[in-house]
Design a protein around this motif. Structure first.
Motif, PDB file in Angstrom:
ATOM      1  N   ILE A   1       0.938  -1.197   0.006  1.00 50.37           N
ATOM      2  CA  ILE A   1       0.053  -0.012   0.075  1.00 50.37           C
ATOM      3  C   ILE A   1       0.832   1.207  -0.034  1.00 50.37           C
ATOM      4  N   TYR A   2       1.632   1.219  -1.112  1.00 44.69           N
ATOM      5  CA  TYR A   2       2.620   2.459  -1.264  1.00 44.69           C
ATOM      6  C   TYR A   2       2.379   3.852  -1.035  1.00 44.69           C
ATOM      7  N   ASP A   3       1.068   4.217  -1.446  1.00 43.71           N
ATOM      8  CA  ASP A   3       0.793   5.381  -1.519  1.00 43.71           C
ATOM      9  C   ASP A   3       0.742   5.970   0.116  1.00 43.71           C
ATOM     10  N   ALA A   4      -0.164   5.186   0.695  1.00 41.01           N
ATOM     11  CA  ALA A   4      -0.554   5.287   2.164  1.00 41.01           C
ATOM     12  C   ALA A   4       0.929   5.588   3.213  1.00 41.01           C
ATOM     13  N   ALA A   5       2.036   4.342   2.613  1.00 41.12           N
ATOM     14  CA  ALA A   5       3.297   4.500   3.187  1.00 41.12           C
ATOM     15  C   ALA A   5       3.645   5.653   2.839  1.00 41.12           C
ATOM     16  N   GLU A   6       3.841   6.294   1.729  1.00 43.43           N
ATOM     17  CA  GLU A   6       4.596   7.474   1.293  1.00 43.43           C
ATOM     18  C   GLU A   6       3.828   8.676   2.105  1.00 43.43           C
ATOM     19  N   LEU A   7       2.737   8.752   2.251  1.00 45.17           N
ATOM     20  CA  LEU A   7       1.969   9.670   2.971  1.00 45.17           C
ATOM     21  C   LEU A   7       2.450   9.843   4.476  1.00 45.17           C
ATOM     22  N   MET A   8       2.637   8.548   4.913  1.00 45.64           N
ATOM     23  CA  MET A   8       3.064   8.625   6.575  1.00 45.64           C
ATOM     24  C   MET A   8       4.598   9.080   6.408  1.00 45.64           C
ATOM     25  N   PHE A   9       5.383   8.531   5.700  1.00 44.08           N
ATOM     26  CA  PHE A   9       6.799   8.968   5.721  1.00 44.08           C
ATOM     27  C   PHE A   9       6.962  10.419   5.654  1.00 44.08           C
ATOM     28  N   ASP A  10       6.090  11.147   4.705  1.00 45.43           N
ATOM     29  CA  ASP A  10       6.362  12.500   4.364  1.00 45.43           C
ATOM     30  C   ASP A  10       5.658  13.151   5.583  1.00 45.43           C
ATOM     31  N   TYR A  11       4.834  12.549   6.329  1.00 47.04           N
ATOM     32  CA  TYR A  11       4.143  13.414   7.668  1.00 47.04           C
ATOM     33  C   TYR A  11       5.264  13.157   8.762  1.00 47.04           C
ATOM     34  N   ILE A  12       5.952  11.919   8.684  1.00 44.93           N
ATOM     35  CA  ILE A  12       6.925  11.976   9.853  1.00 44.93           C
ATOM     36  C   ILE A  12       8.228  12.875   9.632  1.00 44.93           C
ATOM     37  N   LEU A  13       8.327  12.971   8.358  1.00 44.31           N
ATOM     38  CA  LEU A  13       9.586  13.744   8.129  1.00 44.31           C
ATOM     39  C   LEU A  13       9.303  15.331   8.217  1.00 44.31           C
ATOM     40  N   THR A  14       8.257  15.618   8.029  1.00 41.92           N
ATOM     41  CA  THR A  14       7.874  16.863   8.317  1.00 41.92           C
ATOM     42  C   THR A  14       7.874  17.424   9.620  1.00 41.92           C
ATOM     43  N   LYS A  15       7.620  16.428  10.719  1.00 44.60           N
ATOM     44  CA  LYS A  15       7.898  16.571  11.994  1.00 44.60           C
ATOM     45  C   LYS A  15       9.177  16.651  12.424  1.00 44.60           C
ATOM     46  N   THR A  16       9.802  15.374  12.128  1.00 37.68           N
ATOM     47  CA  THR A  16      11.125  15.399  12.399  1.00 37.68           C
ATOM     48  C   THR A  16      11.943  14.850  11.102  1.00 37.68           C
ATOM     49  N   PRO A  17      12.581  16.098  10.579  1.00 38.94           N
ATOM     50  CA  PRO A  17      13.241  15.750   9.085  1.00 38.94           C
ATOM     51  C   PRO A  17      14.738  15.161   9.313  1.00 38.94           C
ATOM     52  N   ASP A  18      15.271  15.009  10.457  1.00 36.57           N
ATOM     53  CA  ASP A  18      16.426  14.096  10.501  1.00 36.57           C
ATOM     54  C   ASP A  18      15.935  12.746  10.898  1.00 36.57           C
ATOM     55  N   SER A  19      15.019  12.396  10.833  1.00 35.98           N
ATOM     56  CA  SER A  19      14.675  10.992  11.377  1.00 35.98           C
ATOM     57  C   SER A  19      15.309   9.962  10.322  1.00 35.98           C
ATOM     58  N   LYS A  20      16.490   9.277  10.488  1.00 28.52           N
ATOM     59  CA  LYS A  20      17.115   8.497  10.036  1.00 28.52           C
ATOM     60  C   LYS A  20      16.440   7.418   9.552  1.00 28.52           C
ATOM     61  N   ALA A  21      15.587   6.663  10.461  1.00 27.33           N
ATOM     62  CA  ALA A  21      14.875   5.543  10.129  1.00 27.33           C
ATOM     63  C   ALA A  21      13.839   5.991   9.109  1.00 27.33           C
ATOM     64  N   ALA A  22      13.468   7.153   8.973  1.00 30.76           N
ATOM     65  CA  ALA A  22      12.136   7.494   8.084  1.00 30.76           C
ATOM     66  C   ALA A  22      12.885   7.916   6.893  1.00 30.76           C
ATOM     67  N   ILE A  23      13.901   8.179   6.791  1.00 23.96           N
ATOM     68  CA  ILE A  23      14.868   8.519   5.502  1.00 23.96           C
ATOM     69  C   ILE A  23      14.938   7.248   4.892  1.00 23.96           C
ATOM     70  N   ASP A  24      15.580   6.444   5.489  1.00 23.30           N
ATOM     71  CA  ASP A  24      16.052   5.227   5.072  1.00 23.30           C
ATOM     72  C   ASP A  24      14.773   4.331   4.290  1.00 23.30           C
ATOM     73  N   LEU A  25      13.994   4.223   5.204  1.00 23.36           N
ATOM     74  CA  LEU A  25      12.648   3.670   4.811  1.00 23.36           C
ATOM     75  C   LEU A  25      12.218   4.292   3.476  1.00 23.36           C
ATOM     76  N   LYS A  26      12.186   5.557   3.545  1.00 25.21           N
ATOM     77  CA  LYS A  26      11.355   6.057   2.295  1.00 25.21           C
ATOM     78  C   LYS A  26      12.187   6.042   1.112  1.00 25.21           C
ATOM     79  N   LYS A  27      13.528   5.761   1.121  1.00 29.59           N
ATOM     80  CA  LYS A  27      14.511   5.504  -0.085  1.00 29.59           C
ATOM     81  C   LYS A  27      14.112   3.978  -0.398  1.00 29.59           C
ATOM     82  N   GLN A  28      13.744   3.194   0.584  1.00 36.31           N
ATOM     83  CA  GLN A  28      13.418   1.875   0.240  1.00 36.31           C
ATOM     84  C   GLN A  28      12.117   1.651  -0.551  1.00 36.31           C
ATOM     85  N   LEU A  29      11.214   2.489   0.036  1.00 40.62           N
ATOM     86  CA  LEU A  29       9.623   2.766  -0.697  1.00 40.62           C
ATOM     87  C   LEU A  29      10.131   3.293  -1.916  1.00 40.62           C
ATOM     88  N   THR A  30      10.987   4.131  -2.065  1.00 36.30           N
ATOM     89  CA  THR A  30      10.950   4.540  -3.731  1.00 36.30           C
ATOM     90  C   THR A  30      11.419   3.585  -4.541  1.00 36.30           C
TER      91      THR A  30
END
Length: 838
Positions: free
Chosen positions: A803-832
């Motif tokens: 469910i990639y679109d929902a996952a991407e929306l969630m990662f974007d939301y996380i990175l808006t609040k915590t831009p330096d979240s390494k876990a979110a950054i790495d997982l978003k790269k994996q999602l891409t």
């Protein structure tokens, strides 16, 4: 599931939650406390103005996720007050990491238990103790103790502060002692010193209220004619129940609670001798029917009334009795019931006491001491101090050749006290006539009586002097008030000279009684020394301090004059009691005023041939009925206090602590005590819980789960969450996640407490229902929108199920609040990358 297992098996502060008022708090600490009501409203409802008293040191367990210190700062801190918040180390670390304790006022500190004493010294805790202004509170999270670490922290601090209050009150001189001293003055006829060395070479047994008294009493009864029995007043009920009267009975406590626990002594015959401190609660002293010997001085000022006498020693009645036994000449003193520790199943006192009837004490800390039997037993901070005090006292006494023996293996090991089992103690076969020895010593000495005019004369002299001090204080207040200009400066130095003259009169003409007034109201005088600030006084403050100084004199003099006036009336009433045809209205009025209803029976006993009018007879009967009613009342304040120590909520907290620290033997001891609790019906689910804990520690998971299921099957069980949590933990730790026990227990837990929703979601996912797990995670995040870890887990679950679109929306939301979240950054790269594959 290792991560989930670890979370369930240990405690955690839980996720951060923000309520509708914008207040952040750790959910597992405060749960739903701040869900619908703001922290300010809750704090005001719980504490009112109690946290805002000036010149107070407040020790507070827990910070309520940092909201309580913030509330204090926003309301404004009172002058001279300071605050020490104490948190478990793991909680304090999380509070600091989440910046919930930022920019605190210098008058507020947040520390761990290991650090609190240093903070207390920096905040001059001794000054606050001196003015009776050290107070302790539990925050909301400490009251609820969902974290299962606050209870013992609170118990420990309560014990330490009680010990501090006692230490500083004794070193300062408590005005309560003076109040009792003047109340007892009319009855303090015979000094204990009359019996100096009257029992040289004899053996005394000192009976106190510890649990080992039960094992000693049969031996004492068997050897009654070979022993001289000293007993503390609190065991009178037990002695009465076995028809054993002591030779000497002791009391030193000035509090009304002491009467509650000692009143059965008033049912003894007139044969025992009552030895009591000058400040003992007067309702015991005034209603005693036999010979009484007082310790200490008669009046709290220099006077010929103050005969040479033994002092009260202390700090406890046991220390006093031991000292008196030594001064009476005994060369061997056997301590029975002097345990200074508790039984391993939590009993603090011997059978028959309020404490034993109420049940085992469940609010014990982890403090232990070594016993004569070479095992460790639970104890308390004040008893540890008592062990050290007794050791010092025993060293001095045994150095004179007197032997001190404790025959109980269950008593605390104390230096200079010899452990010797009862069977090994050899006694002299010759009986001792204690009554004859006491009578001979008293008859050989001259002493006062109720009719001695010196008592009232001395009181009237003091009354005259203190009245003069009161007039001077009032004059000084008038002068001090008019001496300053509107700008706060001294404008009339003649007034200043008048004040100087008044001060000279106080210190010269009325020196002795001025000291008495100061000592009596010393806490008010200490406040005047301004110990809570190093700043210089302004002129306005100097005026205020002058007023406070002479107000302290005035108020102390007024209070003392009332006590002296009462003492004169009481002495006059005692004189009237010696007559066969007294003024009965005077006697009845005094007895009712003092609540010494037992004196009615004593008067009739001492005047068997008196002619009592019928109208008077009725009131005699009424007073004696009141006395009987008080003696038979079992629902005392002391009993209520004892029951509180044995409450089931405390048991739940203590058992959780012991299980957390894997204390198997202590849990067995707790279970043993629980089986003796007076309310066995209410105890049933707690028995199941303890059996479950023990089975887990012994790796018997099947028996543990059965015990926890018994709790779940119980109607309205107060331990439902604990049982569900343990079943879930066992199932997860044994990798049995598909089992119905784990699934159902986590489902129920998530309905009781939303903090368990992520764990329920995980087990739903592992059972193959990914979309149901997604719904559970969404439900959780809607309640805890700041829990980034939960959001990452949900996004990962979206990814796993494409469910990639929902996952991407969630990662974007996380990175808006915590831009330096390494876990979110790495997982978003994996999602891409995954999206490019599809």
């Amino acid at each position: 599931m290792d991560e989930n297992s670890s979370f369930i098996a240990t405690n955690d502060v839980g996720p951060i939650k923000t309520n509708v008022f914008g207040e952040k708090f750790f959910y597992n600490l405060n749960r739903d406390s701040f869900g619908k009501i703001s922290s300010q409203a809750l704090f005001e409802a719980k504490f009112g103005n109690t946290l805002f008293q000036p010149n107070s040191l407040n020790i507070i367990i827990g910070t309520d996720s940092g909201l309580l210190p913030l509330y204090l700062q926003q309301k404004g801190l009172p002058n001279g007050s300071r605050y020490i918040f104490i948190e478990p180390e793991s909680v304090l670390e999380q509070l600091i990491n989440h910046q919930l304790l930022e920019e605190l006022d210098p008058a507020i500190v947040c520390v761990t238990l290991d650090e609190w004493e240093e903070s207390a010294k920096l905040f001059k805790i001794q000054d606050y103790f001196y003015i009776n202004s050290v107070r302790s509170f539990n925050s909301l999270c400490a009251e609820d103790d969902n974290y299962n670490a606050y209870a013992e922290l609170s118990w420990h601090i309560t014990e330490m502060l009680a010990q501090g209050h006692w230490h500083y009150n004794v070193s300062l001189g408590n005005e309560a002692f003076t109040i009792r001293q003047l109340a007892n003055l009319a009855d303090n006829i015979l000094p204990a010193k009359l019996l100096t060395n009257a029992f040289q070479g004899k053996t005394a047994v000192l009976l106190a209220g510890g649990p080992s008294l039960d094992e000693a009493l049969p031996w004492v009864r068997k050897h009654r004619q070979q022993l001289i029995i000293f007993a503390v007043s609190r065991i009178s009920r037990q002695l009465k129940n076995i028809n054993l009267e002591p030779d000497f009975i002791f009391s030193v406590d000035p509090t009304e609670l002491s009467f509650d626990i000692s009143k059965e002594m008033l049912t003894f015959s007139d044969r025992p001798v009552f030895i009591y401190s000058y400040h003992t609660v007067p309702t015991l002293v005034s209603q005693w029917r036999g010979t009484g010997l007082y310790l200490g001085s008669q009046v709290p000022w220099k006077s010929t009334l103050n005969q040479a006498n033994f002092d009260g020693v202390g700090p406890t009645v046991t220390n006093t009795a031991l000292s008196v036994a030594h001064k009476f000449g005994f060369n061997r003193i056997i301590l029975a019931g002097v345990d200074l520790c508790f039984t391993r199943d939590g009993y603090t006192h011997a059978a028959g006491s309020d404490e034993h009837i109420a049940g085992p004490r469940f609010n014990l800390t982890s403090l232990q001491t070594e016993t004569n039997g070479d095992f460790m037993a639970p104890t308390s901070c004040d008893l540890v101090a008592a062990i050290n005090t007794l050791a010092i006292q025993a060293k001095a006494i045994t150095a004179t050749g007197c032997q001190i023996i404790n025959p109980s293996a269950n008593a605390a090991k104390v230096d200079h006290v010899t452990y010797m089992p009862l069977a090994d103690i050899q006694l002299d076969d010759n009986p001792i006539d204690v009554t004859a020895i006491v009578a001979k010593q008293i008859e050989a000495s001259s002493h006062r009586s109720y009719n001695d005019p010196a008592t009232i004369g001395e009181l009237k002299r003091a009354q005259f002097q203190i009245n003069a001090i009161l007039r001077l204080a009032k004059d000084a207040l008038t002068i001090n008030e008019s001496m300053y200009s509107a700008q706060g400066a001294i404008e009339n130095y003649k007034d200043k000279r008048k004040l100087d003259k008044i001060e000279k009169k106080l210190n010269r003409d009325h020196r002795q009684y001025s000291k008495l007034v100061k000592r009596f109201g010393i806490r008010n005088f200490i406040k005047i020394t301004k110990p809570f600030t190093d700043e210089d006084w302004s002129a306005e403050e100097a005026k205020e301090m002058g007023n406070a100084y002479y107000e302290a004199y005035r108020d102390g003099a007024i209070a003392l004059l009332k006590l002296i006036s009462d003492a004169i009336e009481r002495a006059q009433s005692r004189q009237e009691e010696t007559r066969d045809e007294p003024d009965f209205s005077q006697l009845f009025g005094q007895w009712r005023k003092d609540r010494s209803f037992g004196r009615a029976g004593l008067w009739r006993q001492n005047h068997p041939h008196a002619n009592i009018p019928a109208s008077v007879q009725t009131e005699f009967n009424e007073l004696e009925d009141l006395f009987t009613s008080i003696l038979s009342n079992k629902n005392t304040g002391h009993m209520a206090q004892a029951k509180n120590h044995a409450s089931f909520p405390m048991l739940k907290k203590r058992s959780g602590l012991l299980f957390k620290h894997q204390k198997t033997q202590e849990l067995k001891d707790l279970l043993s005590g629980l089986h003796k609790h007076q309310d066995q019906t209410a105890a049933v689910p707690y028995v199941y819980l303890l059996n479950g804990y023990l089975a887990e520690l012994q790796n018997d998971t099947e028996t543990a789960i059965t015990a926890y299921h018994n709790i779940i099957d119980s109607e309205d069980s107060p331990l439902l969450q604990e049982a569900l949590l343990r079943i879930a933990s066992i199932s997860i730790n044994t990798n049995d996640v598909d089992n119905t026990n784990a699934y159902l227990s986590l489902q129920c837990l998530s309905q009781i407490n939303p903090v368990y929703l992520p764990f329920y979601a995980e087990i739903v996912r592992l059972r193959g229902d990914a979309f149901a797990a997604i719904d559970v995670y969404n439900h959780y995040i809607s309640q805890f929108p700041e829990d980034t870890l939960g959001q990452i887990k949900l996004a990962t679950l979206y990814m796993e199920n494409k469910i990639y679109d929902a996952a991407e929306l969630m990662f974007d939301y996380i990175l808006t609040k915590t831009p330096d979240s390494k876990a979110a950054i790495d997982l978003k790269k994996q999602l891409t990358y995954l999206k490019t594959l599809n």
